[in-house]
Design a protein around this motif. Structure first.
Motif: not given
Length: 314
Positions: A69-74, A170-188
């Motif tokens: 459900a999140t592979e389109d984001l990350v 790399d850490y910038r990518v981890l932060e960006d991915y973390t926020r995107k996943l949390f947003q999608r997870g919150s919507e689900i």
């Protein structure tokens, strides 16, 4: 009831075996990983002596569904799930931090706040908050990954970079991915009448250098959920929130004098209590995914897993 607590398979081209708190990971030819979700239960970074029926299947199937459900984001590590307890994916070198993200002041954050702390992992927490209040914006509070049995430790972004645990790029990518996943997870979660309170994500690098999501995602072991209905009313009345996470296990352990501190003994879990925990995990699965849980055959879990993995590699 039959549970899977420990495995010791010898798959073709197997080069190593790593045993985590809950999962066991088989390295196949330094290219792929076979990850087996056991029925072990971990709380306060301590593995409980008894397994929970169906727990591994539940965690594996929630994680698989959420990865898809999140592979389109990350991008993620997953290739296949040939067995209810098994995920097979790309070999990755894990980052040695867990990316914890909190939308609400609950759990560990609330315990720290009650002690008077207003800074968590270098991130300020506003004055005047009550337990389970929503943060103005989700906060990222990383933890260093511990080996089995050791406590994960809070760490700030600054310390991660200063100690060279992760590069800044790399850490910038981890932060960006973390926020995107949390947003999608919150919507689900919202679509299921739930609130995703906090969670953690783990990332690794594939052999060709791509950063991908690994391990579990949005499971009751890695996440805390509240029921959305009545949330605000409970906050206004100063009542505890109705939770959907393994916090109920932690609370039972605390009530029985165990918080993982030195010298403490894990309380005895009766068969009735084990069964009640299993039923709660099934409830978690059905609430989080919206699917009816289909129990796998427990008559010989080890043989079933081995046959399914070997069939996949054929």
């Amino acid at each position: 009831m039959n549970t899977i607590i420990d495995t010791n398979f010898d798959f073709p081209n197997q080069t190593s075996l790593y045993k985590g708190k809950v999962r066991e990971v088989y390295n196949i030819n330094n290219e792929q990983l076979v990850m087996i979700a056991t029925d072990r239960l971990s709380a306060f970074d301590v593995v409980m002596p008894k397994g929970i029926p169906y727990k591994g299947q539940i965690l594996n199937q929630i994680a698989t569904k959420m990865m898809k459900a999140t592979e389109d984001l990350v991008p993620n590590w997953l290739v296949a799930t040939p067995d209810p307890n098994v995920a097979i994916g790309h070999l990755c070198k894990p980052f040695k931090v867990e990316m914890v993200i909190r939308g609400y002041m609950s759990g560990h954050a609330a315990r720290e706040y009650k002690l008077g702390k207003r800074m968590l992992c270098g991130v300020p927490m506003p004055e005047g908050m009550k337990e389970n209040d929503k943060f103005p914006e989700p906060i990222i509070t990383p933890a260093t990954k511990a080996e089995m049995g050791d406590h994960d430790e809070d760490i700030s972004r600054e310390d991660i970079l200063k100690r060279g645990i992760v590069s800044e790029q790399d850490y910038r990518v981890l932060e960006d991915y973390t926020r995107k996943l949390f947003q999608r997870g919150s919507e689900i979660a919202a679509s299921r009448g739930l609130i995703l309170v906090d969670t953690k994500y783990e990332f690794g690098k594939t052999n060709d250098g791509q950063i991908v999501l690994i391990d579990e995602i949005h499971t009751p072991d890695s996440s805390r959920y509240f029921y959305a209905e009545g949330y605000q009313e409970r906050q206004d009345r100063g009542e505890a929130q109705k939770q959907l996470s393994k916090e109920f296990v932690r609370q039972w352990l605390i009530a029985n004098g165990f918080q993982g501190h030195e010298g403490q003994t894990v309380p005895e879990m009766s068969d009735d209590y084990i069964e009640s925990v299993s039923e709660r995990y099934i409830e978690l699965y059905e609430n989080i995914t919206g699917d009816t849980f289909v129990k796998a055959d427990l008559s010989n879990i080890q043989e079933r897993i081995e046959a399914n993995v070997l069939e996949f590699f054929k």
